[in-house]
Design a protein around this motif. Structure first.
Motif, PDB file in Angstrom:
ATOM      1  N   PRO A 182      -1.055 -21.169  -5.389  1.00 16.10           N
ATOM      2  CA  PRO A 182      -2.136 -22.031  -5.899  1.00 16.10           C
ATOM      3  C   PRO A 182      -1.770 -22.688  -7.224  1.00 16.10           C
ATOM      4  N   ARG A 183      -1.157 -21.908  -8.089  1.00 13.93           N
ATOM      5  CA  ARG A 183      -0.653 -22.405  -9.371  1.00 13.93           C
ATOM      6  C   ARG A 183       0.721 -21.816  -9.605  1.00 13.93           C
ATOM      7  N   GLU A 184       1.455 -22.444 -10.505  1.00  9.98           N
ATOM      8  CA  GLU A 184       2.804 -21.954 -10.815  1.00  9.98           C
ATOM      9  C   GLU A 184       2.869 -21.293 -12.190  1.00  9.98           C
ATOM     10  N   ALA A 185       1.708 -21.075 -12.775  1.00  8.87           N
ATOM     11  CA  ALA A 185       1.601 -20.369 -14.058  1.00  8.87           C
ATOM     12  C   ALA A 185       0.178 -19.845 -14.147  1.00  8.87           C
ATOM     13  N   PRO A 186      -0.083 -18.881 -15.057  1.00 10.08           N
ATOM     14  CA  PRO A 186      -1.467 -18.438 -15.220  1.00 10.08           C
ATOM     15  C   PRO A 186      -2.377 -19.617 -15.573  1.00 10.08           C
ATOM     16  N   GLY A 187      -3.579 -19.608 -15.024  1.00  8.33           N
ATOM     17  CA  GLY A 187      -4.525 -20.682 -15.317  1.00  8.33           C
ATOM     18  C   GLY A 187      -5.634 -20.691 -14.283  1.00  8.33           C
ATOM     19  N   SER A 188      -6.619 -21.541 -14.501  1.00  7.02           N
ATOM     20  CA  SER A 188      -7.730 -21.686 -13.542  1.00  7.02           C
ATOM     21  C   SER A 188      -8.442 -22.990 -13.860  1.00  7.02           C
ATOM     22  N   ASP A 189      -9.219 -23.485 -12.892  1.00  5.10           N
ATOM     23  CA  ASP A 189     -10.018 -24.684 -13.160  1.00  5.10           C
ATOM     24  C   ASP A 189     -10.975 -24.428 -14.322  1.00  5.10           C
ATOM     25  N   ASP A 190     -11.548 -23.206 -14.389  1.00  5.34           N
ATOM     26  CA  ASP A 190     -12.495 -22.916 -15.491  1.00  5.34           C
ATOM     27  C   ASP A 190     -11.823 -23.105 -16.846  1.00  5.34           C
ATOM     28  N   SER A 191     -10.584 -22.606 -16.977  1.00  5.74           N
ATOM     29  CA  SER A 191      -9.905 -22.721 -18.275  1.00  5.74           C
ATOM     30  C   SER A 191      -9.506 -24.159 -18.556  1.00  5.74           C
ATOM     31  N   THR A 192      -9.047 -24.875 -17.514  1.00  4.15           N
ATOM     32  CA  THR A 192      -8.717 -26.295 -17.695  1.00  4.15           C
ATOM     33  C   THR A 192      -9.949 -27.048 -18.203  1.00  4.15           C
ATOM     34  N   LEU A 193     -11.107 -26.788 -17.576  1.00  8.24           N
ATOM     35  CA  LEU A 193     -12.325 -27.521 -17.955  1.00  8.24           C
ATOM     36  C   LEU A 193     -12.853 -27.073 -19.318  1.00  8.24           C
ATOM     37  N   ARG A 194     -12.661 -25.788 -19.623  1.00  8.06           N
ATOM     38  CA  ARG A 194     -13.074 -25.314 -20.961  1.00  8.06           C
ATOM     39  C   ARG A 194     -12.252 -26.029 -22.039  1.00  8.06           C
ATOM     40  N   ALA A 195     -10.943 -26.144 -21.813  1.00  5.33           N
ATOM     41  CA  ALA A 195     -10.085 -26.834 -22.794  1.00  5.33           C
ATOM     42  C   ALA A 195     -10.511 -28.292 -22.923  1.00  5.33           C
ATOM     43  N   LEU A 196     -10.775 -28.937 -21.790  1.00  9.61           N
ATOM     44  CA  LEU A 196     -11.185 -30.350 -21.821  1.00  9.61           C
ATOM     45  C   LEU A 196     -12.478 -30.519 -22.626  1.00  9.61           C
ATOM     46  N   SER A 197     -13.381 -29.536 -22.471  1.00  5.80           N
ATOM     47  CA  SER A 197     -14.687 -29.638 -23.160  1.00  5.80           C
ATOM     48  C   SER A 197     -14.551 -29.468 -24.673  1.00  5.80           C
ATOM     49  N   ASP A 211      -7.023 -15.160 -14.905  1.00  7.14           N
ATOM     50  CA  ASP A 211      -6.215 -16.375 -14.717  1.00  7.14           C
ATOM     51  C   ASP A 211      -4.765 -16.030 -14.369  1.00  7.14           C
ATOM     52  N   TRP A 212      -4.333 -14.834 -14.781  1.00  9.55           N
ATOM     53  CA  TRP A 212      -2.977 -14.397 -14.416  1.00  9.55           C
ATOM     54  C   TRP A 212      -2.948 -13.880 -12.979  1.00  9.55           C
ATOM     55  N   TRP A 213      -4.006 -13.173 -12.600  1.00  8.10           N
ATOM     56  CA  TRP A 213      -3.963 -12.470 -11.319  1.00  8.10           C
ATOM     57  C   TRP A 213      -4.390 -13.344 -10.151  1.00  8.10           C
ATOM     58  N   ASP A 214      -5.539 -14.039 -10.293  1.00 10.21           N
ATOM     59  CA  ASP A 214      -6.168 -14.655  -9.114  1.00 10.21           C
ATOM     60  C   ASP A 214      -5.305 -15.760  -8.506  1.00 10.21           C
ATOM     61  N   ASN A 215      -4.800 -16.643  -9.352  1.00  9.52           N
ATOM     62  CA  ASN A 215      -4.081 -17.818  -8.829  1.00  9.52           C
ATOM     63  C   ASN A 215      -2.576 -17.700  -8.933  1.00  9.52           C
ATOM     64  N   TYR A 216      -2.102 -16.584  -9.513  1.00  4.62           N
ATOM     65  CA  TYR A 216      -0.658 -16.529  -9.768  1.00  4.62           C
ATOM     66  C   TYR A 216      -0.040 -15.193  -9.334  1.00  4.62           C
ATOM     67  N   TYR A 217      -0.291 -14.103 -10.069  1.00  2.00           N
ATOM     68  CA  TYR A 217       0.445 -12.881  -9.767  1.00  2.00           C
ATOM     69  C   TYR A 217       0.028 -12.247  -8.436  1.00  2.00           C
ATOM     70  N   HIS A 218      -1.257 -12.266  -8.087  1.00  2.00           N
ATOM     71  CA  HIS A 218      -1.629 -11.661  -6.787  1.00  2.00           C
ATOM     72  C   HIS A 218      -1.000 -12.418  -5.616  1.00  2.00           C
ATOM     73  N   PRO A 219      -1.135 -13.750  -5.571  1.00  2.00           N
ATOM     74  CA  PRO A 219      -0.458 -14.457  -4.457  1.00  2.00           C
ATOM     75  C   PRO A 219       1.063 -14.282  -4.496  1.00  2.00           C
ATOM     76  N   MET A 220       1.625 -14.205  -5.717  1.00  2.00           N
ATOM     77  CA  MET A 220       3.082 -14.040  -5.822  1.00  2.00           C
ATOM     78  C   MET A 220       3.499 -12.653  -5.311  1.00  2.00           C
ATOM     79  N   ALA A 221       2.719 -11.623  -5.673  1.00  2.00           N
ATOM     80  CA  ALA A 221       3.052 -10.258  -5.239  1.00  2.00           C
ATOM     81  C   ALA A 221       2.955 -10.157  -3.715  1.00  2.00           C
ATOM     82  N   ALA A 222       1.967 -10.830  -3.123  1.00  2.00           N
ATOM     83  CA  ALA A 222       1.822 -10.799  -1.660  1.00  2.00           C
ATOM     84  C   ALA A 222       3.042 -11.468  -1.018  1.00  2.00           C
ATOM     85  N   ARG A 223       3.482 -12.572  -1.582  1.00  2.00           N
ATOM     86  CA  ARG A 223       4.663 -13.275  -1.062  1.00  2.00           C
ATOM     87  C   ARG A 223       5.905 -12.381  -1.168  1.00  2.00           C
ATOM     88  N   ILE A 224       6.034 -11.678  -2.303  1.00  2.00           N
ATOM     89  CA  ILE A 224       7.201 -10.800  -2.507  1.00  2.00           C
ATOM     90  C   ILE A 224       7.220  -9.712  -1.431  1.00  2.00           C
TER      91      ILE A 224
END
Ligand SMILES: C[S@@+](CC[C@H](N)C(=O)[O-])C[C@H]1O[C@@H](n2cnc3c(N)ncnc32)[C@H](O)[C@@H]1O
Length: 251
Positions: A17-32, A192-205
């Motif tokens: 989903p992402r290639e680094a920790p992050g989320s739409d919530d954090s992107t939008l919080r930064a934008l705000s 933001d580390w787990w949901d879009n990055y490390y969990h999907p990565m660990a499943a792939r591994i």
């Protein structure tokens, strides 16, 4: 990197989903946290990867985004996601290097999630400043030390993986030295580390471990992909990704 390590790396990182920790919530919080953008803002997303944050920005603004990455398959994925989200007309993918950016017109906003470490935090801030309009804005995430007295294992891992990693205070000093006024900063939540990055990565591994079960060299490459996840699992109190927001001072 051997060919096999390279191959394993891209198999682990393809279609996440992402290639680094992050989320739409954090992107939008930064934008705000930034001043309002002009209606047709020119936005540059550097190291966009498959473009989760690019699409979130396109949805939340009416600006045009040039999305830069060196890896064409990520740009292809970004185009697909932008199409699905109905924002493809305002996202312009560009295969180019962050070390060598040159445009005819300056930008209102530079965005970069999980990628400025490639050029180095201070160097990126300094070099990209010339791409911004006077008073232009910048929003970047950078892995940062969150507190002192680091456990030796965490220090040793990151000294090897990213020796340029610094504390939040040091990064705010670097931001000011590079010619920006700070508009705020915040630490990305652990999810933001787990949901879009490390969990999907660990499943792939795990899937790749099965596929390569007869191949010790591939297993070693997968071990090294796992190592970063394990260090974070143990030492997430000491480091995290921090969003830094700034505005060009002077011209
Ligand atoms: C850790 S990923 C972050 C991607 C995306 N921003 C995200 O958060 O999902 C770093 C990205 O930088 C890209 N990259 C690596 N070297 C680059 C360079 N010299 N110029 C531009 N992009 C680069 C990689 O292909 C990758 O997409």
């Amino acid at each position: 990197m051997t060919d096999l390590n390279h191959n394993i790396f891209w198999q682990v990182h393809r279609d996440l989903p992402r290639e680094a920790p992050g989320s739409d919530d954090s992107t939008l919080r930064a934008l705000s946290m930034l001043p309002a953008l002009p209606a047709s803002a020119r936005i540059l997303d550097i190291g966009c990867g498959p473009g989760a944050q690019t699409v979130a920005l396109a949805r939340a603004t009416s600006g045009h985004i040039i999305a830069v990455d060196t890896h064409q398959p990520f740009l292809d994925e970004l185009v697909h996601r932008a199409d699905q989200a109905g924002v493809a007309d305002r996202i312009h993918p560009l295969q180019a290097s962050m070390f060598d950016l040159d445009f005819d017109h300056p930008f209102d906003l530079i965005w970069s999630e999980g990628a400025i470490y490639i050029i180095g935090f201070e160097r990126g801030l300094r070099e990209w400043r010339r791409l911004l309009k006077p008073g232009g804005l910048i929003a970047v995430t950078e892995i940062s030390w969150l507190k002192p007295n680091l456990p030796e294992a965490a220090r040793a891992f990151w000294d090897e993986a990213y020796p340029g990693m610094a504390s939040v205070e040091a990064n705010l000093t670097r931001l000011a030295a590079a010619g920006y006024r700070s508009l705020g900063h915040f630490t990305l939540p652990e999810r933001d580390w787990w949901d879009n990055y490390y969990h999907p990565m660990a499943a792939r591994i795990e899937l790749l471990r099965q596929a390569y079960r007869e191949n010790p060299e591939a297993q070693a490459a997968l071990d090294s992909e796992c190592a970063e996840i394990e260090v974070y699992r143990q030492y997430s109190d000491w480091y995290g990704y921090v969003f830094y927001l700034g505005q060009v001072v002077g011209t």
